[in-house]
Every structure is written in structure tokens, then in C-alpha cells.
Design a protein around this motif. Structure first.
Motif, PDB file in Angstrom:
ATOM      1  N   GLY A   1       2.943  -2.050   1.976  1.00 42.24           N
ATOM      2  CA  GLY A   1       1.879  -2.665   2.757  1.00 42.24           C
ATOM      3  C   GLY A   1       0.925  -1.635   3.324  1.00 42.24           C
ATOM      4  N   ALA A   2       0.036  -2.088   4.186  1.00 44.34           N
ATOM      5  CA  ALA A   2      -1.010  -1.227   4.732  1.00 44.34           C
ATOM      6  C   ALA A   2      -0.436  -0.148   5.640  1.00 44.34           C
ATOM      7  CB  ALA A   2      -2.020  -2.072   5.503  1.00 44.34           C
ATOM      8  N   ILE A   3      -0.843   1.095   5.397  1.00 43.33           N
ATOM      9  CA  ILE A   3      -0.452   2.209   6.261  1.00 43.33           C
ATOM     10  C   ILE A   3      -1.675   2.800   6.960  1.00 43.33           C
ATOM     11  CG2 ILE A   3       1.549   2.759   4.832  1.00 43.33           C
ATOM     12  CD1 ILE A   3      -0.060   5.228   3.836  1.00 43.33           C
ATOM     13  N   GLY A   4      -2.846   2.265   6.671  1.00 41.45           N
ATOM     14  CA  GLY A   4      -4.072   2.750   7.289  1.00 41.45           C
ATOM     15  C   GLY A   4      -5.242   1.879   6.887  1.00 41.45           C
ATOM     16  N   ILE A   5      -6.395   2.182   7.464  1.00 43.24           N
ATOM     17  CA  ILE A   5      -7.626   1.451   7.151  1.00 43.24           C
ATOM     18  C   ILE A   5      -8.674   2.464   6.712  1.00 43.24           C
ATOM     19  CG2 ILE A   5      -9.469  -0.008   8.078  1.00 43.24           C
ATOM     20  CD1 ILE A   5      -7.436  -1.164  10.030  1.00 43.24           C
ATOM     21  N   SER A   6      -9.281   2.202   5.557  1.00 40.05           N
ATOM     22  CA  SER A   6     -10.247   3.130   4.987  1.00 40.05           C
ATOM     23  C   SER A   6     -11.627   2.931   5.588  1.00 40.05           C
ATOM     24  CB  SER A   6     -10.323   2.939   3.469  1.00 40.05           C
ATOM     25  OG  SER A   6     -11.022   1.730   3.175  1.00 40.05           O
ATOM     26  N   VAL A   7     -12.520   3.884   5.326  1.00 36.56           N
ATOM     27  CA  VAL A   7     -13.888   3.784   5.824  1.00 36.56           C
ATOM     28  C   VAL A   7     -14.620   2.587   5.219  1.00 36.56           C
ATOM     29  CG1 VAL A   7     -14.151   6.227   6.382  1.00 36.56           C
ATOM     30  CG2 VAL A   7     -14.678   5.433   4.067  1.00 36.56           C
ATOM     31  N   SER A   8     -14.183   2.135   4.057  1.00 36.53           N
ATOM     32  CA  SER A   8     -14.837   0.983   3.427  1.00 36.53           C
ATOM     33  C   SER A   8     -14.415  -0.334   4.068  1.00 36.53           C
ATOM     34  CB  SER A   8     -14.499   0.934   1.932  1.00 36.53           C
ATOM     35  OG  SER A   8     -13.207   0.400   1.736  1.00 36.53           O
TER      36      SER A   8
ATOM     37  N   GLY B   1     -11.228  -1.541   3.458  1.00 34.84           N
ATOM     38  CA  GLY B   1     -10.009  -1.902   2.749  1.00 34.84           C
ATOM     39  C   GLY B   1      -8.808  -1.133   3.266  1.00 34.84           C
ATOM     40  N   PRO B   2      -7.607  -1.700   3.149  1.00 33.96           N
ATOM     41  CA  PRO B   2      -6.413  -1.001   3.629  1.00 33.96           C
ATOM     42  C   PRO B   2      -5.976   0.118   2.691  1.00 33.96           C
ATOM     43  CG  PRO B   2      -5.805  -3.096   2.650  1.00 33.96           C
ATOM     44  CD  PRO B   2      -7.300  -3.058   2.656  1.00 33.96           C
ATOM     45  N   ILE B   3      -5.336   1.121   3.273  1.00 26.77           N
ATOM     46  CA  ILE B   3      -4.755   2.233   2.518  1.00 26.77           C
ATOM     47  C   ILE B   3      -3.270   1.977   2.342  1.00 26.77           C
ATOM     48  CG2 ILE B   3      -4.241   4.703   2.579  1.00 26.77           C
ATOM     49  CD1 ILE B   3      -6.769   5.043   4.302  1.00 26.77           C
ATOM     50  N   PHE B   4      -2.771   2.125   1.109  1.00 27.12           N
ATOM     51  CA  PHE B   4      -1.340   2.019   0.811  1.00 27.12           C
ATOM     52  C   PHE B   4      -0.815   3.393   0.422  1.00 27.12           C
ATOM     53  CE2 PHE B   4      -0.325  -2.694  -0.195  1.00 27.12           C
ATOM     54  CZ  PHE B   4      -1.194  -3.137   0.789  1.00 27.12           C
TER      55      PHE B   4
ATOM     56  N   TYR C   1      -6.172   0.395  -1.557  1.00 25.38           N
ATOM     57  CA  TYR C   1      -6.282   1.716  -2.192  1.00 25.38           C
ATOM     58  C   TYR C   1      -4.927   2.416  -2.246  1.00 25.38           C
ATOM     59  CZ  TYR C   1     -11.170   0.955  -0.891  1.00 25.38           C
ATOM     60  OH  TYR C   1     -12.422   0.416  -0.718  1.00 25.38           O
ATOM     61  N   HIS C   2      -4.669   3.055  -3.382  1.00 23.31           N
ATOM     62  CA  HIS C   2      -3.485   3.903  -3.523  1.00 23.31           C
ATOM     63  C   HIS C   2      -3.856   5.364  -3.774  1.00 23.31           C
ATOM     64  CE1 HIS C   2      -0.032   1.103  -3.734  1.00 23.31           C
ATOM     65  NE2 HIS C   2      -0.811   0.275  -4.401  1.00 23.31           N
ATOM     66  N   ILE C   3      -4.917   5.583  -4.550  1.00 23.34           N
ATOM     67  CA  ILE C   3      -5.229   6.925  -5.031  1.00 23.34           C
ATOM     68  C   ILE C   3      -6.677   7.296  -4.706  1.00 23.34           C
ATOM     69  CG2 ILE C   3      -3.533   6.770  -6.888  1.00 23.34           C
ATOM     70  CD1 ILE C   3      -5.888   6.299  -8.840  1.00 23.34           C
ATOM     71  N   GLU C   4      -6.970   8.595  -4.842  1.00 22.23           N
ATOM     72  CA  GLU C   4      -8.336   9.069  -4.656  1.00 22.23           C
ATOM     73  C   GLU C   4      -9.240   8.436  -5.710  1.00 22.23           C
ATOM     74  OE1 GLU C   4     -10.185  13.483  -4.058  1.00 22.23           O
ATOM     75  OE2 GLU C   4      -9.411  13.031  -6.057  1.00 22.23           O
TER      76      GLU C   4
ATOM     77  N   ILE D   1      -4.631  11.210  -7.940  1.00 19.71           N
ATOM     78  CA  ILE D   1      -4.039  11.835  -6.764  1.00 19.71           C
ATOM     79  C   ILE D   1      -3.794  10.769  -5.704  1.00 19.71           C
ATOM     80  CG2 ILE D   1      -4.405  13.502  -4.902  1.00 19.71           C
ATOM     81  CD1 ILE D   1      -6.145  15.110  -6.723  1.00 19.71           C
ATOM     82  N   PRO D   2      -2.567  10.625  -5.199  1.00 17.19           N
ATOM     83  CA  PRO D   2      -2.300   9.652  -4.141  1.00 17.19           C
ATOM     84  C   PRO D   2      -3.088   9.992  -2.870  1.00 17.19           C
ATOM     85  CG  PRO D   2      -0.252  10.479  -5.076  1.00 17.19           C
ATOM     86  CD  PRO D   2      -1.346  11.352  -5.590  1.00 17.19           C
ATOM     87  N   LEU D   3      -3.537   8.958  -2.159  1.00 16.56           N
ATOM     88  CA  LEU D   3      -4.208   9.193  -0.883  1.00 16.56           C
ATOM     89  C   LEU D   3      -3.232   9.744   0.147  1.00 16.56           C
ATOM     90  CD1 LEU D   3      -6.445   6.001  -0.554  1.00 16.56           C
ATOM     91  CD2 LEU D   3      -7.157   8.319  -1.183  1.00 16.56           C
ATOM     92  N   PHE D   4      -2.013   9.193   0.168  1.00 23.98           N
ATOM     93  CA  PHE D   4      -1.021   9.644   1.136  1.00 23.98           C
ATOM     94  C   PHE D   4       0.365   9.337   0.588  1.00 23.98           C
ATOM     95  CE2 PHE D   4       1.541   9.548   5.007  1.00 23.98           C
ATOM     96  CZ  PHE D   4       1.085  10.685   5.672  1.00 23.98           C
TER      97      PHE D   4
END
Length: 271
Positions: free
Chosen positions: A135-142, A144-147, A179-182, A256-259
Motif C-alpha cells: 500500500g501507500a508509503i508516501g505521497i508524490s508531488v503529482s 499519486g501515492p508512492i509504493f 508509483y513503484h519506480i523512477e 530503479i525503485p523509488l524506495f
């Protein structure tokens, strides 16, 4: 009026005026105390505060940021401000597959969802790291949630899953577009970080996530296992504070994974 009575009257007027001025001064001081200086470099307990200017980068059509004492509340409708094949075909932001992706797409389309994250204005490092979940671990500048780097059954991102990602490094799932990756380096990418120093978003522990590079264009050499370190960013006004970077390590040669590490602060629930 006698001279003594006249003197008493003057003293009374003086005292009355002085009391009024004291009240005015007290009121002015109270007004000053209740003002919130969002440019302060220190937060609660003297910690280094999250640079408020970073929130100017968030998509205003999707993300609302508010401040309540020592807390920052980030709310999003989950609708990104960039093109994607996951938009419904009648949406102006809909495009076909781009970059090196195949025609394979995960089911579903981008739709409005509600996300809310409340964090400290001066997050602190925890004694131990916390492994992120699904699930969501953050919120992106766009917006959308970051996974993280895992899929729905807790398996790492695999090549077959990478084929589902659009140029933004995202796909659709049961929990919506995320989002999962760069992002990929393609002409369509005009808003998202790719091998640069741009802000990516904020994670649930309150620390900001930036692209792979430092402000001077170099790759940071002192990152911890989560991609974090103390340093300056495009928003910190020369002040060093703890933040994450996308770690400059590839999966399958080109993603590349975002996190993919542990959160180094105390995570907050994304509602």
C-alpha cells in the motif's frame, strides 16, 4: 478646582492611560506569539523543520497542504498531473504506451481516491528502522501515492511487472494508480524526477524523498541503507536536514525503485 484636586486628576488620567497602553502592548504580544512562522529552520524540540517551500512543488489540483501547530497535513485525491495510458481514453491526459514498455497494462484506470497523511513539521530519526508494507508509503508531488518495491503478494518487482509500468514508473492496481519506480527518460516526462535533484514526494515518516542526485549534480556518497542522509536540497536554504534520495541502483538493467529500504523515522498511517 483647587491645586491639589487638579494634581490628583492629572495622576488619575496618567494611570488610566498607562493601563490602556499596557493592555495594547499585551494584545500585540499575544498576536505575535500566535503567528506561525513557516520559514523557521527549527521545529519542535529544536529539531530541523521540513522546508515549507518544498510543498510548493506539489500538484495544487490534487494536493492540499495545511499546517496545524507542529503538524503538517497532506491530502490528495490521487489524480496525477501528467499523461499516462492508465487515464480513461476520453481523458485529455490519456496517451498510448511509451518508452520501452509493451502493450501490457494492468486492469483498471486512473480515478479519484482519497489519501491523507499527517506528519510532524520536524520529523526525527527513530531508534530503529521500520520495514514498509504493502500500500501507500508516501505521497508524490503529482498527487499519486508512492509504493515500495513489492507487489500485492509481497513478491519483489519482477520483469513481467515492470512491463505494466508507464513512463512515470506507475501502474494501476486494486488500490488505484501508484508509483513503484523512477520515471523513464522520455519526451513525455516533463514533471517527474529522472536522474536529477528534484523532489519526488514525502514518505509516511515525514521525511522528503528526492531524486538520485545532489543539488550540485553529483550522486551522494554517504547514503544510509534507506537512501537517507543529512544534506542540503533545492528547498533547504543551505541548511542540512535528513531526507531520502532514490538510490542509484538498477533492477533488470533499466528501472530503479523509488524506495526499497526501511523508514528511518516513525511512520504515520496514510488514510
Amino acid at each position: 478646582m483647587t491645586k491639589s484636586l487638579f494634581h490628583l486628576a492629572l495622576i488619575f488620567v496618567f494611570l488610566l492611560t498607562s493601563c490602556g497602553n499596557d493592555d495594547n502592548n499585551n494584545n500585540n504580544n499575544n498576536d505575535t506569539d500566535t503567528d506561525t512562522d513557516t520559514d523557521n529552520e527549527t521545529g519542535i524540540d529544536g529539531g530541523i523543520a521540513t522546508p515549507i517551500s518544498a510543498f510548493d512543488e506539489f500538484n495544487p489540483k490534487a494536493v492540499t497542504v495545511s499546517f496545524d501547530g507542529n503538524e503538517i497535513i497532506i491530502e490528495s485525491n490521487g489524480l496525477p498531473n501528467h499523461t499516462s495510458p492508465y487515464w480513461p481514453e476520453d481523458n485529455p491526459l490519456h496517451i498510448d504506451k511509451v518508452a520501452n514498455n509493451t502493450e501490457v497494462q494492468s486492469p483498471g484506470r486512473i480515478g479519484e481516491r482519497s489519501y491523507e497523511l499527517t506528519v510532524s513539521s520536524a520529523p526525527e530519526l527513530a531508534a530503529t528502522g521500520t520495514t514498509t508494507g504493502l500500500g501507500a508509503i508516501g505521497i508524490s508531488v503529482s498527487g499519486g501515492p508512492i509504493f515500495n518495491d513489492l507487489e500485492g503478494d509481497n513478491r519483489p518487482i519482477e520483469e513481467v511487472i515492470v512491463e505494466n509500468f508507464d513512463y512515470a514508473g506507475a501502474h494501476n492496481g486494486p488500490s488505484g494508480y501508484h508509483y513503484h519506480i523512477e520515471s523513464f527518460d522520455v519526451p513525455e516526462n516533463t514533471t517527474l524526477s529522472f536522474d536529477d535533484e528534484q523532489l519526488v514526494g514525502i514518505l509516511s515518516d515525514g521525511f522528503l524523498l528526492y531524486g538520485r542526485r545532489e543539488v550540485d549534480g553529483s550522486y551522494p556518497a554517504d547514503l544510509d541503507a534507506s537512501g537517507g542522509h543529512f544534506g542540503t536540497t533545492t528547498h533547504s536554504n543551505g541548511v542540512e536536514f535528513y531526507h531520502y534520495h532514490i538510490i542509484n541502483e538498477y533492477y533488470f538493467g533499466n528501472v530503479i525503485p523509488l524506495f526499497a529500504g526501511q523508514l528511518q523515522g516513525t511512520p504515520n498511517t496514510i488514510l
